[in-house]
Write an enzyme that holds these catalytic residues in place. Structure first.
Site, PDB file in Angstrom:
ATOM      1  N   TYR A 143       0.742  -1.274   0.044  1.00 43.69           N
ATOM      2  CA  TYR A 143      -0.016   0.096   0.102  1.00 43.69           C
ATOM      3  C   TYR A 143       0.782   1.166   0.186  1.00 43.69           C
ATOM      4  O   TYR A 143       0.515   2.233  -0.521  1.00 43.69           O
ATOM      5  CB  TYR A 143      -0.854  -0.112   1.103  1.00 43.69           C
ATOM      6  CG  TYR A 143      -2.248  -0.752   0.912  1.00 43.69           C
ATOM      7  CD1 TYR A 143      -2.118  -2.154   0.942  1.00 43.69           C
ATOM      8  CD2 TYR A 143      -3.557  -0.091   1.049  1.00 43.69           C
ATOM      9  CE1 TYR A 143      -3.519  -2.698   0.655  1.00 43.69           C
ATOM     10  CE2 TYR A 143      -4.570  -0.752   0.977  1.00 43.69           C
ATOM     11  CZ  TYR A 143      -4.652  -1.946   0.822  1.00 43.69           C
ATOM     12  OH  TYR A 143      -5.907  -2.450   0.893  1.00 43.69           O
ATOM     13  N   LYS A 192       2.833 -15.456   2.341  1.00 43.06           N
ATOM     14  CA  LYS A 192       3.018 -16.170   1.185  1.00 43.06           C
ATOM     15  C   LYS A 192       4.789 -16.569   1.048  1.00 43.06           C
ATOM     16  O   LYS A 192       5.421 -16.087   0.055  1.00 43.06           O
ATOM     17  CB  LYS A 192       2.718 -15.407  -0.017  1.00 43.06           C
ATOM     18  CG  LYS A 192       2.728 -16.078  -1.434  1.00 43.06           C
ATOM     19  CD  LYS A 192       1.583 -17.235  -1.497  1.00 43.06           C
ATOM     20  CE  LYS A 192       1.709 -17.936  -2.723  1.00 43.06           C
ATOM     21  NZ  LYS A 192       0.723 -19.227  -2.693  1.00 43.06           N
ATOM     22  N   ASP A 224      -3.318 -18.282   0.496  1.00 44.42           N
ATOM     23  CA  ASP A 224      -4.106 -18.743  -0.205  1.00 44.42           C
ATOM     24  C   ASP A 224      -4.981 -19.996   0.427  1.00 44.42           C
ATOM     25  O   ASP A 224      -6.058 -20.186   0.573  1.00 44.42           O
ATOM     26  CB  ASP A 224      -3.598 -19.232  -1.569  1.00 44.42           C
ATOM     27  CG  ASP A 224      -2.260 -20.129  -1.369  1.00 44.42           C
ATOM     28  OD1 ASP A 224      -1.718 -20.348  -0.280  1.00 44.42           O
ATOM     29  OD2 ASP A 224      -1.866 -20.804  -2.534  1.00 44.42           O
ATOM     30  N   ASP A 248      -6.684  -7.002   4.343  1.00 44.93           N
ATOM     31  CA  ASP A 248      -7.588  -6.322   3.489  1.00 44.93           C
ATOM     32  C   ASP A 248      -8.400  -7.352   2.851  1.00 44.93           C
ATOM     33  O   ASP A 248      -9.500  -7.260   3.071  1.00 44.93           O
ATOM     34  CB  ASP A 248      -6.808  -5.268   2.483  1.00 44.93           C
ATOM     35  CG  ASP A 248      -8.113  -4.550   1.593  1.00 44.93           C
ATOM     36  OD1 ASP A 248      -8.950  -4.020   2.343  1.00 44.93           O
ATOM     37  OD2 ASP A 248      -7.871  -4.641   0.363  1.00 44.93           O
ATOM     38  N   ASP A 252     -12.457  -9.014   4.437  1.00 44.61           N
ATOM     39  CA  ASP A 252     -13.648  -8.841   3.684  1.00 44.61           C
ATOM     40  C   ASP A 252     -14.230 -10.391   3.773  1.00 44.61           C
ATOM     41  O   ASP A 252     -15.391 -10.377   3.967  1.00 44.61           O
ATOM     42  CB  ASP A 252     -13.263  -8.194   2.193  1.00 44.61           C
ATOM     43  CG  ASP A 252     -13.466  -6.903   2.301  1.00 44.61           C
ATOM     44  OD1 ASP A 252     -13.444  -6.130   3.202  1.00 44.61           O
ATOM     45  OD2 ASP A 252     -14.020  -6.613   1.139  1.00 44.61           O
TER      46      ASP A 252
HETATM   47  C1  IPM Z   1     -10.423  -1.083   3.823  1.00 43.98           C
HETATM   48  C2  IPM Z   1     -10.632  -0.461   2.587  1.00 43.98           C
HETATM   49  C3  IPM Z   1      -9.400   0.350   2.161  1.00 43.98           C
HETATM   50  C4  IPM Z   1      -8.246  -0.438   2.174  1.00 43.98           C
HETATM   51  C5  IPM Z   1      -9.625   1.106   0.768  1.00 43.98           C
HETATM   52  C6  IPM Z   1     -10.668   1.920   0.556  1.00 43.98           C
HETATM   53  C7  IPM Z   1      -8.310   2.172   0.515  1.00 43.98           C
HETATM   54  O1  IPM Z   1     -10.775  -1.392   1.582  1.00 43.98           O
HETATM   55  O2  IPM Z   1     -10.265  -0.507   4.796  1.00 43.98           O
HETATM   56  O3  IPM Z   1     -10.207  -2.097   3.974  1.00 43.98           O
HETATM   57  O4  IPM Z   1      -7.718  -1.162   1.043  1.00 43.98           O
HETATM   58  O5  IPM Z   1      -7.408  -0.316   3.091  1.00 43.98           O
HETATM   59 MG    MG Z   2     -10.744  -3.421   2.434  1.00 43.42          MG
END
Ligand code: IPM
Ligand code: MG
Length: 359
Positions: A143, A192, A224, A248, A252
Site C-alpha cells: 500500500y 506467502k 491462499d 484487507d 472482507d
Molecule cells: C479497507 C478499504 C481500504 C483499504 C480502501 C478503501 C483503501 O478496503 O479499509 O479495507 O484497502 O485499506
Molecule cells: Mg478493504
C-alpha cells in the site's frame, strides 16, 4: 464529569448516515454511563476533494491529532473514480492512517447468534462459535511501497512494491501476540513465504517475537490456504496476523461469515492510543441517501473506541449487548430474513438507543 473530544470524518456515500446513527448511540451511552462527548467534524475523501481540492486537508489531520479519538464513516464513490491515483478519496484514507501512525488494524469477525441464518456458510461449517480477530498491518507493505509506471521495449508496464522492515513486523506481531494472550492464546501468521521474500522475513520475525510469548500457540499459513480455510473451518482461528494487503482481503472474506459486511467494526491503533474507528465496509454509493444502510458496523466501531481508546469498557459492553439484542427483533435489508421487522438505518439506530436506555 469526564468529557471526550471526538473528531468525526463522515466521508462519502452512506458515511454520513451511518455515522449519525453511531453518534446517536454514543450520546445515549454517555448519558447512561456519566460522561460527555464533544464532536469536531472534518472532511476526508470525496467530500474533501469537492470542498478543498485534496482528499486529506491539513486541517483534518490537525483535528484528529487534537482529539481523544476519531470516528470515520467511509470514503469514495464513482464521482471520483476517474481521478489519478494520488488524488483519489482512498488516498485520503491511506493518508490519515499514515499521518496518525495507525499501524495496527484490528478487525474482529464473529457471529452474532441471531444472525446465524444470515451467514452464507452452513451452520455445521460455522461450528459452535466463531470469534476471529484479524490483526492487519496498516501503514506498510504494498500500500505504501514504491510504485510507478514505465515503458519496457515500447510496452507499458506498472509496478507496486511489497516491502517490510523488521521493526514494522515486530511491532504488529507484538500487538497480535498481546491480543492473543487476552483471547484464546492462538495466533496464526499469514504469509506467502513459499514465494515472497518479504513474507520470509515476516515469518522469521514473527517466529522470533513469538518466543517472548511461550503461552501462545503460533502457527503459519499461506494466504491462499487461509482464504480456503476461512470458509472450510473458520472456528479454527483465534488471531490472524497479516500484512496490509492480505488483511484487507481476508477481513472482507471473514466478515461475510458473520452474515453481512455491514456488521464488522474496526479499530486502527498507533503508538498514542487515540486511534481511528471505522466500519470495514465501503461507502456503498449505490444505496447512499436511501436510509437503508446498516449502521451496526459503525455503532460497533464506537464500542471498540470506548474499549480501546477511551477507557470505558462498561459502556462498550452496553453497546455490544444492545446490538446483540436488537438483532432478535429488527433487521436492515442486508441482514433481513422473514420473521423479523425490516427497518431503516435511522430506525436501527433508534432501536439500539432504546435498548441502552432500558438497561
Ligand atoms: C479497507 C478499504 C481500504 C483499504 C480502501 C478503501 C483503501 O478496503 O479499509 O479495507 O484497502 O485499506
Ligand atoms: Mg478493504
Amino acid at each position: 464529569m469526564k468529557n471526550y473530544k471526538i473528531a468525526v470524518l463522515k466521508g462519502d456515500g452512506i458515511g454520513p448516515e451511518i455515522v449519525d446513527e453511531a453518534i446517536k448511540v454514543l450520546n445515549v451511552t454517555a448519558e447512561k454511563c456519566g460522561f460527555t462527548v464533544e464532536y469536531d467534524e472534518a472532511l476526508l475523501g470525496g467530500c474533501a476533494i469537492d470542498a478543498t481540492g485534496v482528499p486529506l486537508p491539513d486541517e483534518t489531520v490537525a483535528k484528529c491529532k487534537a482529539a481523544d479519538s476519531t470516528l470515520l464513516g467511509a470514503v469514495g464513490g464513482p464521482k471520483w473514480d476517474t481521478l489519478p491515483g494520488s488524488q483519489r478519496p482512498e488516498k485520503g484514507l491511506l493518508g490519515i492512517r499514515a499521518a496518525l501512525g495507525l499501524f495496527a488494524n484490528l478487525r474482529p469477525a464473529r457471529i452474532f447468534e441471531p444472525l446465524r441464518e444470515a451467514s452464507p456458510l452452513r451452520a455445521d461449517i460455522i461450528g459452535g462459535s466463531l470469534d476471529i480477530m484479524v490483526v492487519r498491518e496498516l501503514t506498510g507493505g504494498i500500500y505504501f511501497g514504491e510504485r510507478g509506471r514505465l515503458e519496457e521495449n515500447g510496452v507499458q508496464a506498472a509496478y507496486d512494491t511489497e516491502k517490510y522492515s523488521v521493526p514494522e513486523i515486530e511491532r504488529i506481531a507484538r500487538i497480535g501476540f498481546d491480543l492473543a494472550m487476552k483471547r484464546n492464546k492462538r495466533l496464526c501468521s499469514v504469509d506467502k513465504a513459499n514465494v515472497l521474500e518479504s513474507s520470509r522475513l515476516w515469518r522469521e520475525t514473527v517466529t522470533r517475537i513469538g518466543r517472548e510469548y511461550p503461552e501462545v500457540e503460533l502457527s503459519y499459513m499461506y494466504v491462499d490456504n487461509c482464504a480456503m480455510q476461512l470458509v472450510r473451518n473458520p472456528s479454527q482461528f483465534d488471531v490472524l496476523l497479516t500484512s496490509n494487503i492480505f488483511g484487507d482481503i481476508l477481513s472482507d472474506e471473514a466478515s461475510m461469515i458473520s452474515g453481512s459486511i455491514g456488521m464488522l467494526a474496526s479499530a486502527s491503533l498507533g503508538a498514542t492510543g487515540s486511534g481511528l474507528y471505522e466500519p470495514i465496509h465501503g461507502s456503498a454509493p449505490d444505496i447512499a441517501g436511501q436510509n437503508i444502510a446498516n449502521p451496526l458496523a459503525t455503532i460497533l466501531s464506537v464500542a471498540m473506541m470506548l474499549k480501546y481508546s477511551l477507557g470505558q469498557p462498561e459502556a462498550s459492553d452496553m453497546i455490544e449487548k444492545a446490538v446483540a439484542d436488537v438483532l432478535n427483533e429488527v433487521r436492515t435489508p442486508d441482514i433481513y430474513v422473514e420473521g423479523f421487522q425490516k427497518v431503516s438505518c435511522t430506525e436501527m439506530g433508534d432501536a439500539v438507543c432504546a435498548k441502552i436506555k432500558a438497561m
